[in-house]
Design an enzyme around this catalytic site. Structure first.
Site, PDB file in Angstrom:
ATOM      1  N   CYS A 261      10.539   5.966  -2.961  1.00 43.47           N
ATOM      2  CA  CYS A 261      11.185   6.851  -3.941  1.00 43.47           C
ATOM      3  C   CYS A 261      10.789   6.618  -5.390  1.00 43.47           C
ATOM      4  O   CYS A 261      10.301   7.536  -6.049  1.00 43.47           O
ATOM      5  CB  CYS A 261      12.693   6.746  -3.789  1.00 43.47           C
ATOM      6  SG  CYS A 261      13.282   7.533  -2.300  1.00 43.47           S
ATOM      7  N   LYS A 264       7.175   7.483  -6.417  1.00 42.82           N
ATOM      8  CA  LYS A 264       6.914   8.917  -6.228  1.00 42.82           C
ATOM      9  C   LYS A 264       7.724   9.767  -7.216  1.00 42.82           C
ATOM     10  O   LYS A 264       7.202  10.684  -7.839  1.00 42.82           O
ATOM     11  CB  LYS A 264       7.295   9.268  -4.777  1.00 42.82           C
ATOM     12  CG  LYS A 264       7.232  10.712  -4.410  1.00 42.82           C
ATOM     13  CD  LYS A 264       7.376  10.895  -2.913  1.00 42.82           C
ATOM     14  CE  LYS A 264       8.794  10.863  -2.415  1.00 42.82           C
ATOM     15  NZ  LYS A 264       9.554  12.094  -2.510  1.00 42.82           N
TER      16      LYS A 264
HETATM   17  C1  UDX Z   1      15.857   3.724  -3.957  1.00 40.30           C
HETATM   18  C2  UDX Z   1      17.242   4.061  -4.522  1.00 40.30           C
HETATM   19  O1  UDX Z   1      18.013   2.862  -4.637  1.00 40.30           O
HETATM   20  C3  UDX Z   1      17.946   5.087  -3.670  1.00 40.30           C
HETATM   21  O2  UDX Z   1      19.175   5.450  -4.281  1.00 40.30           O
HETATM   22  C4  UDX Z   1      17.065   6.318  -3.499  1.00 40.30           C
HETATM   23  O3  UDX Z   1      17.662   7.262  -2.648  1.00 40.30           O
HETATM   24  C5  UDX Z   1      15.700   5.917  -2.939  1.00 40.30           C
HETATM   25  O4  UDX Z   1      15.101   4.912  -3.778  1.00 40.30           O
HETATM   26  P1  UDX Z   1      14.903   2.113  -2.054  1.00 40.30           P
HETATM   27  O5  UDX Z   1      13.561   2.505  -2.531  1.00 40.30           O
HETATM   28  O6  UDX Z   1      15.173   2.130  -0.602  1.00 40.30           O
HETATM   29  O7  UDX Z   1      16.027   3.073  -2.705  1.00 40.30           O
HETATM   30  O8  UDX Z   1      15.217   0.639  -2.543  1.00 40.30           O
HETATM   31  P2  UDX Z   1      15.903  -0.110  -3.770  1.00 40.30           P
HETATM   32  O9  UDX Z   1      16.784  -1.153  -3.218  1.00 40.30           O
HETATM   33  O10 UDX Z   1      16.479   0.803  -4.750  1.00 40.30           O
HETATM   34  O11 UDX Z   1      14.630  -0.871  -4.410  1.00 40.30           O
HETATM   35  C6  UDX Z   1      13.515  -0.168  -4.893  1.00 40.30           C
HETATM   36  C7  UDX Z   1      12.518  -1.133  -5.489  1.00 40.30           C
HETATM   37  O12 UDX Z   1      13.014  -1.699  -6.694  1.00 40.30           O
HETATM   38  C8  UDX Z   1      12.180  -2.326  -4.589  1.00 40.30           C
HETATM   39  O13 UDX Z   1      10.806  -2.584  -4.665  1.00 40.30           O
HETATM   40  C9  UDX Z   1      12.977  -3.468  -5.186  1.00 40.30           C
HETATM   41  O14 UDX Z   1      12.391  -4.722  -4.939  1.00 40.30           O
HETATM   42  C10 UDX Z   1      12.922  -3.116  -6.647  1.00 40.30           C
HETATM   43  N1  UDX Z   1      14.033  -3.677  -7.443  1.00 40.30           N
HETATM   44  C11 UDX Z   1      15.313  -3.273  -7.205  1.00 40.30           C
HETATM   45  C12 UDX Z   1      13.756  -4.596  -8.449  1.00 40.30           C
HETATM   46  O15 UDX Z   1      12.604  -4.973  -8.676  1.00 40.30           O
HETATM   47  N2  UDX Z   1      14.798  -5.077  -9.199  1.00 40.30           N
HETATM   48  C13 UDX Z   1      16.087  -4.692  -9.001  1.00 40.30           C
HETATM   49  O16 UDX Z   1      16.959  -5.166  -9.732  1.00 40.30           O
HETATM   50  C14 UDX Z   1      16.352  -3.770  -7.967  1.00 40.30           C
END
Ligand code: UDX
Length: 454
Positions: A261, A264
């Site tokens: 997500c 993209k």
């Molecule tokens: C995300 C959104 O959270 C969600 O609401 C949306 O519908 C889709 O995109 P997702 O991609 O599944 O979900 O994972 P998420 O837990 O949000 O993490 C995304 C990325 O950010 C990961 O690579 C994670 O490692 C990174 N991240 C997250 C950080 O680097 N630091 C943070 O504090 C939180």
């Protein structure tokens, strides 16, 4: 209770379908892949997601959930059709809407009763207007059809929980009929519902995701500065988190965001802005910072080591985050080719991501180096000259500092997820680098510990 059809059985479609069945609706999930449909009927999920298989089996057994490739019968009988197919990124950053268009056309050619079509897939603002027009253009029978937007906010790894306990449900409609129907469909979830226009709903999805991506990139940017000026990003984040206007979540610095997500959706919004002759500077900055952040550790290690050639490199974690086998935009995908090019002998461990990773990087020779996949962390660490941590899996977090010292030839660790306490690593004798924090350096020769800002 409504008769719901769901088009697409990926993260968005399947999880939505299962959760709608769980709250009592009659759901049929449609997919074009026969084999996938057969597996799902047996209760096997095509995606790795906690709690999903249990609910699939339960709702299928109780008759509220079914799977089929027969979209004609399914759409014909449905009160509502949710579209949850993919909208992958294209080379220019725009979203590919081919799958949505295919489903829209199938709907137009099959429905025989009034029907609400709900787009759950993430689509550029204005797409739902076009989908509605498209369906109307191809409509075969004289029925009422309307399109609504209902963006999805689930995160991988916690998809079922996020759907059943969502912070909010966003519905974007253009008529009372559509609004009331969606309200009723979501009533049994007992969640806050925000009802807005279709375009606003579409924008809420992008604005939310991009805001979170921005938050992460901001923390990564500050983390990089912390290293230069001798501050600790975890302490900084802790200090910031007490301010409710900032919030506690998504303040973790690391090696950049990945997944299906954020990368993209940031590019898609930038593209949408450009199309409207506007430059979205904040989102652009988030994308730029993230790009550099992904190879931050590799660059740090390159400065510390003369070469990776012939070094045993332990890699812990391959997926973009824990709780999923998804590799999309994972930092490992950028760092491993760099290490292989330099002649590293990689020993990679991941609790669930290895099979997928192997498809991209088959075991054996790669570049000037080699890659081997191992079943245990110890195997990866044994005799290693350096270790990279790319994903904060619990199994990896459970490895104590002493084990790095015990198993590695040189206890040199680059942690992209700030898992460890610096003092504990230092006390265990590990030379430990992380993101936005001081480096714990252990000088064996003089057997004393120094803390530097690397
Ligand atoms: C995300 C959104 O959270 C969600 O609401 C949306 O519908 C889709 O995109 P997702 O991609 O599944 O979900 O994972 P998420 O837990 O949000 O993490 C995304 C990325 O950010 C990961 O690579 C994670 O490692 C990174 N991240 C997250 C950080 O680097 N630091 C943070 O504090 C939180």
């Amino acid at each position: 209770m409504y008769k719901i059809a769901v088009a697409g059985t990926g993260y968005v479609g399947l999880v939505a379908g299962v959760c709608f069945a769980e709250v009592g609706h009659q759901v049929t999930c449609v997919d074009i892949d026969e084999k996938k449909v057969e597996l799902m009927k047996k209760g096997i999920s095509p995606i790795y997601e906690a709690d999903l298989e249990g609910l699939m089996q339960k709702n299928y057994a109780e008759g509220r959930l079914n799977y089929t490739t027969d979209y004609k019968t399914t759409y014909k009988e449905a009160d509502t059709i949710f579209i949850g197919v993919g909208t992958p990124e294209q080379a220019d950053g725009s979203a590919n809407l081919t799958y949505i268009a295919t489903v829209a056309r199938q709907i137009a050619e099959t429905i025989e009763r009034n029907c609400l079509v709900v787009v759950k897939s993430t689509v550029p603002v204005g797409t739902n207007d076009k989908v509605e027009q498209f369906i109307k253009d191809f409509l075969v029978n004289d029925v009422k059809v309307e399109v609504a937007s209902n963006p999805e906010f689930l995160a991988q790894g916690t998809a079922v929980y996020d759907t059943l306990h969502a912070a909010r449900v966003i519905i974007g409609t253009e008529s009372k009929w559509a609004e009331e129907m969606l309200m009723k469909i979501y009533e049994p979830f007992n969640l806050p519902i925000v009802s807005v226009s279709r375009r606003s709903a579409e924008m809420i999805k992008y604005a939310s995701n991009d805001f979170l991506a921005l938050k992460i990139s901001y923390m990564n940017d500050i983390a990089n500065l912390c290293e230069l000026v001798g501050a600790d990003i975890q302490d900084v984040a802790r200090g910031m988190s007490y301010d409710e206007r900032i919030g506690r979540k998504f303040l973790n610095a690391g090696i950049g965001y990945g997944g299906s997500c954020f990368p993209k959706d940031t590019k898609a919004l930038e593209y949408l802005a450009k199309q409207n002759s506007y430059e979205l500077r904040t989102v652009k900055a988030a994308v730029d910072v993230n790009k550099d952040q992904k190879t931050m550790l590799y660059k740090k290690a390159s400065r510390r080591l003369i070469t990776f050639n012939d070094l045993k490199v332990a890699v812990l974690g391959l997926t973009f985050k824990p709780g999923t086998d998804d590799l999309r935009e994972a930092p490992s995908l950028e760092n491993i080719p760099l290490l292989l090019k330099q002649g590293a002998k990689i020993y990679a461990y991941d609790p669930v991501g290895i099979d997928n990773f192997k498809k991209r990087f088959p075991e054996g020779k790669g570049g000037q180096g080699t890659i081997k996949y191992v079943d245990s962390i110890e195997e990866a660490l044994k005799g290693a000259n350096v270790c990279f941590i790319f994903t904060e899996w619990n199994e990896i977090k459970a490895i104590t500092p002493k084990k790095y010292k015990k198993f590695m030839r040189t206890p040199l660790v680059y942690d992209g997820r700030n898992i460890y306490n610096i003092k504990e690593m230092r006390e265990a004798g590990v030379e430990y680098y992380s993101i936005g924090r001081p480096c714990a350096k252990f000088y064996k020769a003089v057997s004393k510990v120094t803390v530097t800002n690397n």
